[in-house]
Design an enzyme around this catalytic site. Structure first.
Site, PDB file in Angstrom:
ATOM      1  CG  ASN A  58      -0.498  -0.285   2.482  1.00  0.00           C
ATOM      2  OD1 ASN A  58       0.668  -0.616   2.633  1.00  0.00           O
ATOM      3  ND2 ASN A  58      -1.332  -0.141   3.487  1.00  0.00           N
TER       4      ASN A  58
ATOM      5  CD  GLU B 292       4.559  -1.207  13.068  1.00  0.00           C
ATOM      6  OE1 GLU B 292       3.318  -1.067  13.111  1.00  0.00           O
ATOM      7  OE2 GLU B 292       5.318  -0.794  13.956  1.00  0.00           O
TER       8      GLU B 292
ATOM      9  CB  CYS C 278      -2.229  -0.804   8.602  1.00  0.00           C
ATOM     10  SG  CYS C 278      -1.144   0.607   8.803  1.00  0.00           S
TER      11      CYS C 278
END
Ligand code: NAP
Length: 484
Positions: free
Chosen positions: A161, A257, A291
């Site tokens: 992304n 992450e 996210c």
């Protein structure tokens, strides 16, 4: 060897390892969700190429660790300057490979340049402490000097992304801290990493400090994560792959992450105009493929009708279209699989009783902004990461119920709270099980000015200015016995 080449009439990039551009044994296609077809080619690393990259990073680690910190800082400043020259090209590639609207691509590019510059300042943050031992009767004659040293070789694995920013946010602090790196970009969006490599080459960064290896995670992932020559892994991506890495990496320092399912809690005393704008932007920006995207709105019933009306009006302003056009807010999703996933989640929610107030439509790789009201708690979209432009609204009785539902998630990355009562906001922020809580705005990790990261299935470690560096160093204590 030149950095760029052509393959089947399309742009292609060679491999960047050990400070050189090398012809790879094989290439793989880069699919464009805009063209719905092949856009370019990048190397598809073989086992021996992966091993060569790892060895090159391993070999280079002593030189970079010995380099004075001010020189590493100067080097990163220089990389930022070199990369700046490629802004327009990178923004265009981001639009084709990621479907990212150009105005958002420009934002990502500028943030990447800034992150490189911050990293160059961060070298000043790598300090330790001095501890006198005399608070213990057994250590009265001892003095400890605690320092931070680089891990050695860091493997940076990035998601699709934010291909340039996430690469920079890992590689820059790793190098600032004195490590060498291997960057493995997502197969969906690998091109930006080759521009980063080009900037490193032009800035004359020593060989092996950055090595870029593209190839499918399912093919080369284990070779990388299991290698004994890698000392730390900084991974951003899905929770599933994060678990796989944690289970297979062995004794390496891990920074993970992972996914998120950010709730936005809207209380009866919220500024509803502000909440509607923020909730909409937080859900729809980059089609919700973030996210930190808001992916469930927990609104107190008393103000739910009013909020829902305002959200529908706001969502109606978001323009869907060609990401290369200046006015576009929402481009295509990353690939057909993503469209099917989002559409399946919306369908499931409607079948279980949610009201579809807007959207719910797809066209090729495009999915239209969607608002779902009265989403029941047995709908998958109430719990699963959406990664699409959908605003699921769950009505709750009060603050207590909102908090209970928010914390029932397996994820714990971000949350937002909307209220004009700061005491309430603080009480909720302290009780929420997430790494970052944003009050009266949508969560946005951005540059990493504030540290972010997950709890529960959202990962471990913290990313951000001054914080990423801590993940990329290890503490060494030097204890001196003093003569009386
Ligand atoms: P993904 O499918 O997990 O892929 C992430 C990276 O892992 C890619 O480079 C992928 O390579 C690689 N990979 C796949 N299998 C691997 C394996 N067995 N070993 C090593 N590497 C492997 O995630 P994505 O779809 O690109 O990105 C979306 C996810 O990232 C979402 O869950 C999102 O929440 C999360 N994310 C989190 C943050 C955060 O800060 N917490 C930020 C951004 C995104 P291939 O592409 O070749 O498969």
């Amino acid at each position: 060897m030149s950095w760029k080449t052509k393959r089947a009439g399309k742009p292609a990039w060679n491999m960047y390892v050990a400070g050189k551009w090398l012809r790879p044994h094989d290439f793989m296609e880069v699919y464009s969700p805009v063209l719905n077809g092949t856009y370019a080619y990048v190397p598809r690393a073989t086992e021996s190429e992966v091993e060569y990259a790892i060895k090159s990073a391993y070999k280079g680690r002593k030189e970079i660790a010995k380099m004075p910190a001010h020189k590493r800082a100067e080097m990163l400043e220089n990389v930022a300057e070199r990369l700046s020259a490629y802004k327009d090209e990178v923004v265009e590639h981001l639009a084709y490979e990621a479907g990212k609207p150009v105005k958002q691509g420009r934002g990502e590019f500028e943030a990447s340049i800034l992150r490189l510059k911050y990293a160059s300042q961060e070298v000043e943050e790598i300090y330790g402490e001095m501890i006198t031992g005399d608070y213990s009767p057994f250590k009265e004659d001892k003095l400890g000097i605690v320092i931070r040293q680089p891990l050695g070789t860091i493997l940076a694995i990035t998601p699709f992304n934010y291909p340039l920013f996430t690469a920079v946010a890992k590689v820059a602090p790793a190098i600032a801290a004195g490590n060498t790196t291997i960057l493995k970009p997502a197969t969906d969006t690998p091109i930006a990493s080759y521009y980063l490599a080009k900037a490193f080459e032009e800035a004359e960064v020593p060989d092996g400090v950055l090595n870029v290896i593209s190839g499918r995670g399912s093919e080369i992932g284990d070779l990388l994560i299991k290698s004994n020559y890698i000392n730390g892994i900084s991974f951003t991506g899905s929770t599933a792959v994060g678990h796989h890495i944690a289970e297979n990496a062995g004794m390496k320092k891990l920074h993970l992450e992972l996914g998120g399912k950010a709730p936005a809690i809207v209380l009866e005393d919220a500024d509803l105009d502000l909440a509607a704008k923020q909730v909409t932007a937080g859900s729809l920006k980059f089609s919700g493929q973030r996210c930190d995207a808001i992916s469930r709105v927990l609104v107190v019933s008393d103000v739910a009708d009013e909020l829902v009306d305002k959200v529908v009006k706001e969502a109606g302003k978001w323009k869907v279209g060609d990401p290369l056009k200046e006015k576009t807010d929402i481009g295509p999703l990353i690939n057909p699989k993503a469209v099917e996933k989002v559409s399946g989640l919306v369908k499931d929610a409607v079948e279980k009783g949610a009201e579809l107030l807007m959207g719910g439509k797809k066209r090729g790789n495009y999915y239209y902004p969607t608002v779902l009201d009265n989403v029941p708690l047995d709908a998958r979209i109430a719990w699963e990461e959406t990664f699409g432009p959908v605003i699921p609204i769950i009505r709750v009785k009060d603050e207590k119920e909102a908090l209970k539902i928010a914390n029932r998630s397996n994820y714990g990355l971000d949350a937002a709270v909307f209220t004009q009562n700061i005491d309430r906001a603080m009480r909720i922020a302290l009780a929420l099980e997430d790494g970052e809580i944003t009050i009266n705005a949508f969560p946005a990790h951005g540059l990493g000015i504030f540290p972010f990261g997950g709890v529960k299935d959202s990962g471990m470690g913290r990313e951000g200015i001054k914080y990423s560096i801590l993940e990329m160093t290890e503490v060494k204590s030097i204890v001196i016995k003093m003569r009386k």
